[in-house]
Design an enzyme around this catalytic site. Structure first.
Site, mmCIF file in Angstrom:
data_model
loop_
_atom_site.group_PDB
_atom_site.id
_atom_site.type_symbol
_atom_site.label_atom_id
_atom_site.label_comp_id
_atom_site.label_asym_id
_atom_site.label_seq_id
_atom_site.Cartn_x
_atom_site.Cartn_y
_atom_site.Cartn_z
ATOM 1 N N PRO A 99 0.825 -1.208 0.000
ATOM 2 C CA PRO A 99 0.000 0.000 0.000
ATOM 3 C C PRO A 99 0.865 1.267 0.000
ATOM 4 C CG PRO A 99 -0.466 -1.400 1.910
ATOM 5 C CD PRO A 99 0.640 -2.050 1.168
ATOM 6 N N GLY A 103 3.746 3.452 5.382
ATOM 7 C CA GLY A 103 4.867 3.124 6.272
ATOM 8 C C GLY A 103 5.506 1.780 5.958
ATOM 9 N N LEU A 104 5.192 1.215 4.778
ATOM 10 C CA LEU A 104 5.758 -0.098 4.446
ATOM 11 C C LEU A 104 6.828 -0.013 3.348
ATOM 12 C CD1 LEU A 104 2.595 -2.427 4.535
ATOM 13 C CD2 LEU A 104 4.202 -1.924 6.350
ATOM 14 N N GLY A 105 7.269 1.193 3.057
ATOM 15 C CA GLY A 105 8.400 1.338 2.125
ATOM 16 C C GLY A 105 8.028 1.163 0.663
ATOM 17 N N SER A 106 6.778 1.504 0.297
ATOM 18 C CA SER A 106 6.351 1.261 -1.086
ATOM 19 C C SER A 106 7.220 2.009 -2.093
ATOM 20 C CB SER A 106 4.887 1.637 -1.274
ATOM 21 O OG SER A 106 4.708 3.003 -0.998
ATOM 22 N N ALA A 108 10.373 3.065 -1.903
ATOM 23 C CA ALA A 108 11.721 2.482 -2.041
ATOM 24 C C ALA A 108 11.647 1.165 -2.817
ATOM 25 C CB ALA A 108 12.332 2.252 -0.663
ATOM 26 N N ALA A 109 10.587 0.385 -2.578
ATOM 27 C CA ALA A 109 10.486 -0.919 -3.261
ATOM 28 C C ALA A 109 10.214 -0.729 -4.757
ATOM 29 C CB ALA A 109 9.383 -1.760 -2.618
ATOM 30 N N ASP A 150 14.887 3.023 4.871
ATOM 31 C CA ASP A 150 13.942 2.331 3.980
ATOM 32 C C ASP A 150 14.673 1.697 2.801
ATOM 33 O OD1 ASP A 150 11.937 3.346 5.557
ATOM 34 O OD2 ASP A 150 10.685 3.979 3.868
HETATM 35 O O1 PMV Z 1 6.975 5.914 6.559
HETATM 36 P P1 PMV Z 1 8.161 5.186 6.084
HETATM 37 O O2 PMV Z 1 7.975 3.741 5.881
HETATM 38 O O3 PMV Z 1 8.768 5.818 4.860
HETATM 39 O O4 PMV Z 1 9.283 5.267 7.248
HETATM 40 C C1 PMV Z 1 9.867 6.474 7.573
HETATM 41 C C2 PMV Z 1 10.834 6.317 8.684
HETATM 42 C C3 PMV Z 1 11.226 7.640 9.347
HETATM 43 O O5 PMV Z 1 12.149 7.302 10.375
HETATM 44 C C4 PMV Z 1 10.025 8.320 9.958
HETATM 45 C C5 PMV Z 1 11.897 8.602 8.382
HETATM 46 C C6 PMV Z 1 13.275 8.173 7.923
HETATM 47 O O6 PMV Z 1 13.725 8.738 6.928
HETATM 48 O O7 PMV Z 1 13.922 7.338 8.563
#
Ligand code: PMV
Length: 311
Positions: A99, A103-106, A108-109, A150
Site C-alpha cells: 500500500p 509506512g511499508l516502504g512502497s 523504495a520498493a 527504507d
Molecule cells: O513511513 P516510512 O515507511 O517511509 O518510514 C519512515 C521512517 C522515518 O524514520 C520516519 C523517516 C526516515 O527517513 O527514517
C-alpha cells in the site's frame, strides 16, 4: 515476447523510526511476502521510447527528461543518470502489492524494482551498494531528509540495525517471532510527519532530545533481545517505543486504537511503524493470541491485517 521480471520487498521498522533521522539507531526488517514488481519487454521499432505502465497508479508515462515533477519520471531520470545511459527502448510494467503511503516502504520498493529492470535492460550489473545510493537519491525527493533506512532494508532484503551515515549492520534473529501488521486505512505522507518532528525539535530541543535518546536506548536493548532470542522483552520495548512516538506527536487516534486493542487482546506489545499519523502498526503475538488479536484489530478499525514471521 521476452519478458524479464524484477522485484523488491516491503519493509517494516521494528524500532527507532523518527529518532533515526537524528542519529539514533533503528531496526528494520524486510517483509518478503508483499512486493513491488517491474517487468520489461523490448519495444518494437514502431513504438520507440521508454514507456512505464504503473498499473496500480492507473498511470502510463512515456519518459521525457523535462517531466521531472512526476515522481516516476524523476525516479527514471535518477536511475538513467546514475547508470550513465540513454533511455532504452522499453516498456516497463510496474505492479505493487505494497500500500502507498502506509509506512511499508512502497516508494523504495518500486524504485528498487524499477532500477533493477532498467539496469538489466541496459546490460549493466549493479551491486547493492550502487543500487542503494540510487534509491536513496529518489527517496530524498519524496521524503525531504530521509535517514536512508527504507532503501537500505529494501535493497539488501535483510534485517538491519541501522545508524545514519554508518556502515550497514545485519541483524541475526536468534528466535523467529510473529507479528501482525495492521493498516489503519489512513494514508499519511512521511514527509509531513518528519517535518513536524523537525519543527518540534527546533522549537524545544531540551524536551525532545531526551525522548529521542530514550528511543535510542530501547533500540539498543531490542537489538540484544533479538540477538539473544528474548522475545518476551521485545513486546515491552515495542509498547514503550509507541509511547515515545506518541510524545513526539506522530501517532494518531486510529493508530492508538489499534495498538490498545492489540495489547488488550493479548499481544506482547504493539506500536506504530514508519512515519506514523496513519499507515500501519505492528503487534507482537504468540501462537495462542494470534486469532484473538487479529479479530480485535479488525473490530478496532483495521482495514487489512497481515501475519508475518520475522526470521
Ligand atoms: O513511513 P516510512 O515507511 O517511509 O518510514 C519512515 C521512517 C522515518 O524514520 C520516519 C523517516 C526516515 O527517513 O527514517
Amino acid at each position: 515476447m521476452n519478458i524479464q521480471s524484477f522485484s523488491a520487498p516491503a519493509k517494516i521498522i521494528l524500532f527507532g523510526e523518527h529518532a533515526v533521522v537524528y542519529g539514533q539507531p533503528a531496526i528494520a526488517v524486510p517483509i518478503r511476502e508483499i512486493r513491488a514488481y517491474a517487468s520489461f519487454s523490448l519495444n518494437a521499432d514502431s513504438k520507440p521510447g521508454l514507456h512505464i505502465v504503473a498499473e496500480d497508479l492507473g498511470q502510463t508515462i512515456t519518459f521525457d527528461r523535462s517531466s521531472e515533477e512526476n515522481p516516476l519520471s524523476f525516479a527514471v531520470q535518477t536511475i538513467l543518470s546514475h547508470l550513465g545511459v540513454e533511455p532504452p527502448n522499453l516498456t516497463i510494467r510496474l505492479r505493487s502489492q505494497i500500500p502507498l503511503a502506509g509506512g511499508l516502504g512502497s516508494g523504495a520498493a518500486i524504485t528498487t524494482a524499477l532500477a533493477r529492470a532498467i539496469s538489466a535492460a541496459s546490460d549493466i550489473s549493479l551491486n547493492n551498494e550502487q543500487l542503494n545510493r540510487m534509491v536513496y537519491e529518489v527517496e530524498k525527493q519524496y521524503h525531504g531528509t530521509p535517514s536512508g533506512i527504507d532503501n537500505t532494508v529494501v535493497v539488501y532484503e535483510q534485517p538491519v540495525y541501522f545508524v545514519r551515515g554508518h556502515p550497514i549492520e545485519r541483524l541475526a534473529i536468534r528466535t523467529p517471532f510473529q507479528l501482525l501488521i495492521a493498516d489503519t486505512g489512513v494514508t499519511a505522507p512521511t514527509k509531513i510527519a518528519v517535518g513536524d518532528v523537525r519543527t518540534l525539535y527546533e522549537t524545544d530541543p531540551e524536551a525532545v532530545q531526551p525522548m529521542l535518546d530514550s528511543i535510542g536506548t530501547l533500540v539498543r536493548q531490542a537489538r540484544l533481545a533479538i540477538e539473544e532470542g528474548k522475545v518476551e522483552i521485545l513486546g515491552m520495548l515495542m509498547s514503550r517505543n509507541h509511547e515515545l512516538l506518541q510524545q513526539i506527536t506522530v501517532s494518531s487516534s486510529e493508530l492508538d486504537r489499534l495498538v490498545n486493542a492489540a495489547v488488550d487482546a493479548g499481544a506482547l506489545g504493539a506500536k506504530l511503524s514508519g512515519g506514523g499519523r496513519g499507515g500501519n502498526m505492528i503487534a507482537l503475538i504468540t501462537k495462542d493470541s494470534a486469532v484473538e488479536v487479529q479479530q480485535a484489530l479488525i473490530k478496532a478499525g483495521a482495514v487489512r491485517v497481515l501475519l508475518t514471521t520475522i526470521a
